[in-house]
Design an enzyme around this catalytic site. Structure first.
Site, PDB file in Angstrom:
ATOM      1  N   GLU A  46     -18.709  -5.066  11.161  1.00  0.00           N
ATOM      2  CA  GLU A  46     -19.603  -4.278  12.015  1.00  0.00           C
ATOM      3  C   GLU A  46     -20.655  -5.160  12.691  1.00  0.00           C
ATOM      4  O   GLU A  46     -21.034  -4.911  13.839  1.00  0.00           O
ATOM      5  CB  GLU A  46     -20.292  -3.188  11.196  1.00  0.00           C
TER       6      GLU A  46
ATOM      7  N   LYS B  47       0.860  -1.190   0.000  1.00  0.00           N
ATOM      8  CA  LYS B  47       0.000   0.000   0.000  1.00  0.00           C
ATOM      9  C   LYS B  47       0.903   1.249   0.000  1.00  0.00           C
ATOM     10  O   LYS B  47       1.830   1.323   0.791  1.00  0.00           O
ATOM     11  CB  LYS B  47      -0.870  -0.012   1.252  1.00  0.00           C
TER      12      LYS B  47
ATOM     13  N   ARG C  33     -25.462  -2.226   8.031  1.00  0.00           N
ATOM     14  CA  ARG C  33     -25.371  -3.694   7.862  1.00  0.00           C
ATOM     15  C   ARG C  33     -25.471  -4.443   9.188  1.00  0.00           C
ATOM     16  O   ARG C  33     -25.616  -5.658   9.209  1.00  0.00           O
ATOM     17  CB  ARG C  33     -24.102  -4.094   7.140  1.00  0.00           C
TER      18      ARG C  33
HETATM   19  C1  LIG Z   1     -18.553  -2.100   5.684  1.00  0.00           C
HETATM   20  C2  LIG Z   1     -17.384  -1.165   5.619  1.00  0.00           C
HETATM   21  N1  LIG Z   1     -16.726  -0.872   6.750  1.00  0.00           N
HETATM   22  C3  LIG Z   1     -15.680  -0.026   6.729  1.00  0.00           C
HETATM   23  C4  LIG Z   1     -15.288   0.561   5.552  1.00  0.00           C
HETATM   24  C5  LIG Z   1     -14.153   1.573   5.552  1.00  0.00           C
HETATM   25  N2  LIG Z   1     -13.023   1.089   4.754  1.00  0.00           N
HETATM   26  C6  LIG Z   1     -12.825   1.475   3.516  1.00  0.00           C
HETATM   27  S1  LIG Z   1     -11.484   0.785   2.839  1.00  0.00           S
HETATM   28  C7  LIG Z   1     -11.128  -0.018   4.290  1.00  0.00           C
HETATM   29  C8  LIG Z   1      -9.927  -0.879   4.412  1.00  0.00           C
HETATM   30  C9  LIG Z   1      -9.946  -1.887   3.297  1.00  0.00           C
HETATM   31  O1  LIG Z   1      -8.816  -2.705   3.413  1.00  0.00           O
HETATM   32  P1  LIG Z   1      -8.511  -3.686   2.215  1.00  0.00           P
HETATM   33  O2  LIG Z   1      -9.742  -4.407   1.830  1.00  0.00           O
HETATM   34  O3  LIG Z   1      -7.351  -4.504   2.618  1.00  0.00           O
HETATM   35  O4  LIG Z   1      -8.152  -2.723   1.005  1.00  0.00           O
HETATM   36  P2  LIG Z   1      -6.850  -1.818   0.818  1.00  0.00           P
HETATM   37  O5  LIG Z   1      -7.263  -0.424   1.209  1.00  0.00           O
HETATM   38  O6  LIG Z   1      -5.781  -2.383   1.693  1.00  0.00           O
HETATM   39  O7  LIG Z   1      -6.513  -1.928  -0.642  1.00  0.00           O
HETATM   40  C10 LIG Z   1     -12.085   0.238   5.226  1.00  0.00           C
HETATM   41  C11 LIG Z   1     -12.094  -0.320   6.613  1.00  0.00           C
HETATM   42  C12 LIG Z   1     -16.013   0.228   4.380  1.00  0.00           C
HETATM   43  N3  LIG Z   1     -15.706   0.776   3.183  1.00  0.00           N
HETATM   44  N4  LIG Z   1     -17.021  -0.640   4.445  1.00  0.00           N
HETATM   45 MG   LIG Z   2      -5.383  -4.281   2.425  1.00  0.00          MG
END
Ligand SMILES: Cc1ncc(C[n+]2csc(CCOP(=O)(O)OP(=O)(O)O)c2C)c(N)n1
Ligand SMILES: [Mg+2]
Ligand SMILES: CC(=O)[C@@H](O)[C@H](O)COP(=O)(O)O
Length: 632
Positions: free
Chosen positions: A367, A281, A395
């Site tokens: 959640e 990242k 959700r």
């Molecule tokens: C249900 C939900 N909870 C929290 C979020 C906030 N959120 C957006 S991206 C993220 C982290 C995602 O991590 P990952 O899937 O590993 O993707 P990366 O950013 O590392 O590419 C979070 C917690 C969300 N989009 N949806």
């Molecule tokens: Mg990730």
């Protein structure tokens, strides 16, 4: 002309050589840093998927083949490769969305920015292809963070059962959500990562021992015999393979040729297959790589050299006020614990976590689990505070209803980003909580209007241990204090006028808007009083009799009008036999296109001018309808 400028669609990638692809990757990284620094957005995640996106669009033929993105915040490169290279108004009014958008492109499928849904979409699309006899491919990209969401496992359970239904899952494993990804799954992915290291170590060991005279061979043979146990200890047989998925990887997600080769292998399988890509990242941008908090997961507009914000916030955020208040309460109340769904810093739990590390639980992007685990924590004698963004609590509605409220658990939910958030588009606005949660028996909801009220209402919520409580506040600076001039029942009077014709009921952060509207109305001779209910659910019993003393009541909320506080006030007035005319002002029942919070609030009429105008017109209509003798 750069190579990027020659890419009008994915097929323009197909003739490129690996050196050209590497050059294109560098051009894309430079573009992303420059463009996203200017507008703000998800810089870190997109820097991590450059080579992956190139390989995906070389191996699969979008839009015939469906390339799906979980959460969608990492789809900027996908957009660049599918004919969208004007990022000048990214996430801004009239500009590109920060997430996939069907309106923008036939290459986009999932617009929803809520995590962990992509595998469900892929399962459905693959079934449709099978049933309709389409030979098209479905490839779903899911991050290691999103993979901690339960919905992903519901889908995997179904996908793995269909051994003869082709579907390619790409795990974009950068070991982080915002912070390092938590949980058993993260450990397993790490083990799989070492699996690759294990194989390399083994082949290195074999070469070395082959070159070692006399003892080398026998030693290698005995070690090789121990291999099974060693491998299981250090690189356990893949969970995914145990489920029934073919597993390809781990692959260096920044080696475009390696990713392409793995994807071509996966594409050739006749059943579901998982390609495990190891990515970084923030790749290629040192300030992001050095950002321990979240690798520049989501940045505001900033100077790309200094990383300083181009428009610093005008004052403390609601989030920071909440974070400070909870840390203080935590010092006084040892029973208070906090839960986050992979967003410890964004929801303001940093200070609480620093002071009470053993009292904070990051459950991953889960959640629903957070709500149920909180019910367990409360039943176990603690007072959990579940801090999430308002839209993500949607959700977990059933868990709030049937696990927390049914059992009268003393859980406090704190919803940040409540109301219009704006730039993150339709699925991020916190516009449904005050409607959806109206039906939860026993749940008490507060909407603070300023920092002092946030602190006070948090204390009041933490004092309740036999029912769920909830606070909600928006994504903006917390603003100036709005002192109460008096109290009626549990409601604060913000503008006093015993001869007022109009009563404005201000929900939370709409207090400032209502005071502004009252001032404008006064300027046109309409006398208004303004009250802040503080706790908006249940409706304060003092509100109906207060309303009865006015000619018009207006409720103003930063939530959907449908089933919101205004609707609940209307029901309470009717139940009390008070038939004063009521107007409700809120967010219309529609998905709001991305723009700034200020622009969206103006578009939907949640401004002092608009509210004053409509209240004045409603009053005039009422007067026009009344027989002359009734008018004072
Ligand atoms: C249900 C939900 N909870 C929290 C979020 C906030 N959120 C957006 S991206 C993220 C982290 C995602 O991590 P990952 O899937 O590993 O993707 P990366 O950013 O590392 O590419 C979070 C917690 C969300 N989009 N949806
Ligand atoms: Mg990730
Ligand atoms: C993609 C996602 O859900 C989060 O990254 C979100 O965009 C963050 O929103 P804030 O920038 O308001 O914290």
């Amino acid at each position: 002309m750069t190579i990027l400028e020659t890419i009008k669609g994915p097929r323009d990638l197909w003739p490129l050589t690996v050196p050209q692809l590497d050059e294109l990757a560098e051009e894309i990284r430079a573009f992303l840093i420059r463009a996203v620094a200017r507008t703000g957005g998800h810089l870190g995640p997109n820097l991590g998927v450059v080579e992956l996106s190139l390989a995906l669009h070389r191996v699969f033929d979008s839009p015939q083949d469906k390339v799906l993105w979980d959460t969608g915040h990492q789809s900027y490169v996908h957009k660049l490769l599918t004919g969208r290279q004007d990022f000048s108004k990214l996430r801004g009014k009239g500009g590109l969305s920060g997430y996939p958008s069907r309106e923008e492109s036939e290459h986009d499928v999932i617009e929803n920015s809520h995590a962990s849904t992509v595998l469900g979409w892929a399962d459905g699309l693959a079934k449709a292809n099978e049933l309709l006899g389409r030979p098209d491919h479905v490839v779903a990209v899911i991050g290691d963070g999103a993979l901690t969401g339960g919905m992903a496992w519901e889908a995997l359970n179904n996908i793995a059962a269909a051994k003869d239904r082709p579907l390619v899952i790409v795990v974009n494993d950068n070991e982080r959500s915002y912070a390092p990804t938590i949980g058993g799954l993260a450990h397993h992915l790490a083990a799989l990562r070492t699996a690759d290291g294990y194989e390399r170590f083994l082949s290195w060991g074999k070469d070395l021992l082959d070159r070692t005279p006399v003892v080398g061979r026998p030693l290698y043979d005995s070690l090789h015999g121990a291999k099974k146990g060693f491998k299981d200890a250090f690189a356990p047989q893949g969970l995914f393979e145990d489920l029934g998925l073919k597993y390809v990887g781990p692959v260096d997600g920044h080696d475009v040729a390696a990713v392409e080769s793995a994807l071509r292998r996966a594409k050739g399988f006749s059943g579901p297959v998982l390609v495990h890509c190891i990515t970084e990242k923030g790749r290629g941008y040192q300030p992001a790589l050095e950002d321990e908090a979240d690798r520049f997961h989501a940045v505001g507009a900033m100077d790309p050299q200094t990383c300083l914000p181009l428009s610093p916030p005008s004052g403390p955020s609601w989030t920071s006020v909440f974070g400070d208040a909870l840390a203080e309460e935590g010092a006084r109340r040892p029973e208070v614990v906090a839960l986050t769904a992979a967003m410890l810093h964004p929801v303001g739990l940093t200070k609480f976590a620093e002071r009470f590390p053993e009292r904070v639980f990051d459950v991953g992007i889960a959640e629903q689990h957070a709500a149920v685990s909180a019910a367990g924590l409360a039943t176990g004698g603690l007072h959990p505070v579940v801090a999430v963004y308002a839209t993500f609590l949607n959700r977990a509605f059933d868990q709030v209803l049937m696990d927390v409220a049914l059992h009268r658990c003393g859980v406090t939910f704190v919803l940040d980003r409540a109301g219009v958030t704006g730039a993150d588009g339709p699925s991020h606005n916190g516009m449904w909580d005050l409607s959806v949660l109206q039906v939860v028996p026993g749940l008490r909801i507060a909407a603070p209007r300023d920092a002092d009220e946030l602190r006070a209402q948090l204390r009041e919520a933490l004092d309740v241990d036999d029912a769920p409580t909830l606070l909600r506040f928006p994504k903006e600076s917390v603003g100036e204090p709005l002192p109460a001039l008096g109290r009626v029942g549990g409601m604060d009077v913000l503008r006093q006028d015993d001869a007022a014709e109009v009563l404005l009921v201000a929900v939370g952060a709409m207090a400032g808007v209502c005071l502004g509207a009252a001032e404008l109305l006064a300027g046109s001779g309409v006398r208004c009083a303004v009250v802040d209910p503080r706790w908006v659910k249940p409706v304060d019993p003092a509100l109906p009799p207060l309303a009865a003393r006015h000619r018009l009541v207006a409720v103003v909320e930063d939530n959907s009008r449908t089933g919101g506080v205004g609707a609940a006030v209307g029901q309470a007035l009717r139940d009390a036999g008070v038939d004063v005319p009521l107007r409700t002002f809120g967010i219309p029942e529609q998905f709001l296109a991305h723009a700034s919070r200020k622009e969206v609030l103006a578009e939907i009429g949640l401004t002092p001018v608009e509210i004053a105008g409509r209240v004045g017109a409603a009053l005039a209509r009422r007067e026009a309808l009344e027989p002359k003798e009734n008018q004072e």
